[in-house]
Design a protein around this motif. Sequence first.
Motif, short mmCIF file in Angstrom:
data_model
loop_
_atom_site.label_atom_id
_atom_site.label_comp_id
_atom_site.label_asym_id
_atom_site.label_seq_id
_atom_site.Cartn_x
_atom_site.Cartn_y
_atom_site.Cartn_z
N LEU A 1 58.13 18.43 53.69
CA LEU A 1 56.92 19.13 54.13
C LEU A 1 57.20 20.61 54.33
N ARG A 2 58.34 20.92 54.90
CA ARG A 2 58.72 22.33 55.09
C ARG A 2 58.84 23.03 53.73
N ALA A 3 59.46 22.37 52.74
CA ALA A 3 59.60 22.95 51.40
C ALA A 3 58.22 23.16 50.76
N LEU A 4 57.33 22.17 50.90
CA LEU A 4 55.99 22.30 50.36
C LEU A 4 55.24 23.46 51.00
N ASN A 5 55.28 23.54 52.32
CA ASN A 5 54.58 24.61 53.02
C ASN A 5 55.16 25.98 52.68
N THR A 6 56.47 26.08 52.56
CA THR A 6 57.10 27.36 52.19
C THR A 6 56.63 27.80 50.82
N TRP A 7 56.63 26.87 49.86
CA TRP A 7 56.16 27.19 48.50
C TRP A 7 54.68 27.56 48.53
N ARG A 8 53.89 26.77 49.26
CA ARG A 8 52.44 27.01 49.35
C ARG A 8 52.14 28.41 49.87
N ALA B 1 54.16 31.04 50.00
CA ALA B 1 54.70 32.06 49.09
C ALA B 1 53.77 32.29 47.91
N LYS B 2 53.11 31.23 47.46
CA LYS B 2 52.18 31.32 46.32
C LYS B 2 50.74 31.56 46.75
N ARG B 3 50.53 31.66 48.06
CA ARG B 3 49.20 31.93 48.62
C ARG B 3 48.17 30.87 48.19
N MET B 4 48.60 29.61 48.19
CA MET B 4 47.71 28.52 47.84
C MET B 4 46.78 28.25 49.03
N PRO B 5 45.51 27.93 48.79
CA PRO B 5 44.54 27.78 49.87
C PRO B 5 44.71 26.52 50.72
N SER B 6 45.40 25.50 50.19
CA SER B 6 45.54 24.25 50.94
C SER B 6 46.77 23.49 50.45
N ARG B 7 47.19 22.52 51.26
CA ARG B 7 48.29 21.66 50.81
C ARG B 7 47.88 20.88 49.56
N ALA B 8 46.65 20.39 49.55
CA ALA B 8 46.17 19.62 48.40
C ALA B 8 46.23 20.45 47.12
N SER B 9 45.80 21.70 47.19
CA SER B 9 45.84 22.54 45.99
C SER B 9 47.28 22.82 45.58
N ALA B 10 48.17 23.00 46.54
CA ALA B 10 49.58 23.22 46.24
C ALA B 10 50.18 21.99 45.56
N ILE B 11 49.87 20.81 46.06
CA ILE B 11 50.39 19.58 45.46
C ILE B 11 49.84 19.40 44.05
N ARG B 12 48.54 19.66 43.86
CA ARG B 12 47.96 19.56 42.51
C ARG B 12 48.64 20.54 41.55
N GLU B 13 48.92 21.75 42.01
CA GLU B 13 49.58 22.75 41.16
C GLU B 13 51.01 22.32 40.83
N LEU B 14 51.72 21.80 41.81
CA LEU B 14 53.08 21.32 41.56
C LEU B 14 53.08 20.13 40.59
N LEU B 15 52.11 19.24 40.73
CA LEU B 15 51.98 18.13 39.79
C LEU B 15 51.69 18.64 38.38
N ARG B 16 50.77 19.59 38.28
CA ARG B 16 50.44 20.16 36.97
C ARG B 16 51.67 20.76 36.33
N ARG B 17 52.44 21.54 37.10
CA ARG B 17 53.65 22.16 36.57
C ARG B 17 54.69 21.12 36.19
N GLY B 18 54.84 20.11 37.03
CA GLY B 18 55.82 19.08 36.74
C GLY B 18 55.48 18.28 35.49
N LEU B 19 54.21 17.93 35.34
CA LEU B 19 53.80 17.17 34.17
C LEU B 19 53.87 18.01 32.90
N ALA B 20 53.73 19.32 33.02
CA ALA B 20 53.78 20.20 31.86
C ALA B 20 55.22 20.53 31.46
#
Length: 72
Positions: A19-26, A28-47
């Motif tokens: 959770l700390r790693a997710l929040n730090t990344w979120r 740093a990237k100025r993501m509006p929510s945890r959900a949007s950060a997770i969706r972006e990380l999933l998108r990047r991972g799948l790509a």
Amino acid sequence: MGELSRGERLQIMLSSEELRALNTWRFAKRMPSRASAIRELLRRGLAAEGFLEAEAGQHSKDFSVLRDDAAR
């Protein structure tokens, strides 16, 4: 403003370190929510090229955001 239709809810459990790693990344990237950060990380991972698919018989506990490969 058009809204996206998201019909499925996904609940995950994270360790405090994950959770700390997710929040730090979120933040740093100025993501509006945890959900949007997770969706972006999933998108990047799948790509990403070269990701491994789960093998038959693997369990949820076999996967982690932060891997401690020394313990394996």
